[in-house]
Design a protein around this motif. Structure first.
Motif, mmCIF file in Angstrom:
data_model
loop_
_atom_site.group_PDB
_atom_site.id
_atom_site.type_symbol
_atom_site.label_atom_id
_atom_site.label_comp_id
_atom_site.label_asym_id
_atom_site.label_seq_id
_atom_site.Cartn_x
_atom_site.Cartn_y
_atom_site.Cartn_z
ATOM 1 N N LEU A 24 0.829 -1.198 0.000
ATOM 2 C CA LEU A 24 0.000 0.000 0.000
ATOM 3 C C LEU A 24 0.866 1.252 0.000
ATOM 4 O O LEU A 24 2.032 1.219 0.390
ATOM 5 C CB LEU A 24 -0.923 0.002 1.227
ATOM 6 C CG LEU A 24 -1.822 -1.225 1.380
ATOM 7 C CD1 LEU A 24 -2.540 -1.200 2.716
ATOM 8 C CD2 LEU A 24 -2.815 -1.304 0.237
ATOM 9 N N LYS A 25 0.260 2.362 -0.412
ATOM 10 C CA LYS A 25 0.956 3.645 -0.435
ATOM 11 C C LYS A 25 -0.052 4.721 -0.070
ATOM 12 O O LYS A 25 -1.181 4.726 -0.559
ATOM 13 C CB LYS A 25 1.526 3.901 -1.830
ATOM 14 C CG LYS A 25 2.302 5.186 -1.947
ATOM 15 C CD LYS A 25 2.872 5.344 -3.357
ATOM 16 C CE LYS A 25 3.639 6.638 -3.483
ATOM 17 N NZ LYS A 25 4.181 6.807 -4.848
ATOM 18 N N CYS A 26 0.363 5.635 0.815
ATOM 19 C CA CYS A 26 -0.539 6.721 1.201
ATOM 20 C C CYS A 26 -0.267 7.945 0.325
ATOM 21 O O CYS A 26 0.715 7.995 -0.421
ATOM 22 C CB CYS A 26 -0.392 7.070 2.684
ATOM 23 S SG CYS A 26 1.034 8.099 3.096
ATOM 24 N N ALA A 27 -1.115 8.938 0.445
ATOM 25 C CA ALA A 27 -0.990 10.164 -0.345
ATOM 26 C C ALA A 27 0.289 10.925 -0.018
ATOM 27 O O ALA A 27 0.744 11.745 -0.807
ATOM 28 C CB ALA A 27 -2.210 11.056 -0.112
ATOM 29 N N ASN A 28 0.901 10.639 1.145
ATOM 30 C CA ASN A 28 2.156 11.286 1.526
ATOM 31 C C ASN A 28 3.376 10.506 1.046
ATOM 32 O O ASN A 28 4.508 10.861 1.366
ATOM 33 C CB ASN A 28 2.222 11.478 3.041
ATOM 34 C CG ASN A 28 1.181 12.461 3.521
ATOM 35 O OD1 ASN A 28 0.875 13.431 2.845
ATOM 36 N ND2 ASN A 28 0.618 12.207 4.685
#
Length: 153
Positions: free
Chosen positions: A6-10
């Motif tokens: 997963l990857k967050c917007a940051n």
């Protein structure tokens, strides 16, 4: 069970397990997912490669500079990200500078607040009802972000 990268917007990368692909979609649509590093709610699937060989080593989350860190290069006892490192420092400070009074926490905190015992830093466990009563009585308490009885590696 399925594991997604997963990857967050940051830009923080991390992994998490889900009961199914549909479970991930439901949690994402309801806003119930959050970044394991910063808490950002905008999380999406990241590029993933299938595990094709029993000989290939799994990878840990990327380092802060997005350089992959192989799991065998980082002992499991080493915090994987800045949030885990900060939590480890908080835990070490609390355990070094206060007494673990275990299940006796509510009674001892109440005695110190009433002046019946010498005030000193303590930590321990309290049942939810005991913690609520302490807060209602004005006893200064705070929940710990870890379980003091569980030993970390």
């Amino acid at each position: 069970m399925i594991r997604y990268a997963l990857k967050c917007a940051n830009g923080h990368r991390f992994e998490s397990w889900f009961q199914s692909g549909a479970a991930f979609d439901t949690l994402q649509a309801s806003g119930m997912l959050a970044c394991a590093v910063c808490g950002e709610a905008r999380v999406e699937k990241d590029l993933m490669a299938p595990h094709v060989s029993a000989e290939s080593a799994p990878q840990a989350p990327c380092a802060r500079d997005d350089t992959p860190v192989r799991a065998e290069e980082r002992p499991l006892s080493t915090p994987a990200n800045p949030a885990e490192q900060a939590l480890q420092r908080v835990r070490a400070f609390i355990e070094t500078h206060s007494e673990n009074v275990g299940q006796d926490f509510a009674r001892r905190a109440r005695e110190m607040h009433a002046g019946a015992a010498e005030a000193r830093p303590i930590h321990g466990q309290a049942k939810p009802e005991e913690a609520r009563q302490l807060a209602e009585e004005g006893v200064p308490i705070a929940p710990l972000p870890f379980d003091p009885d569980i030993k970390s590696n």
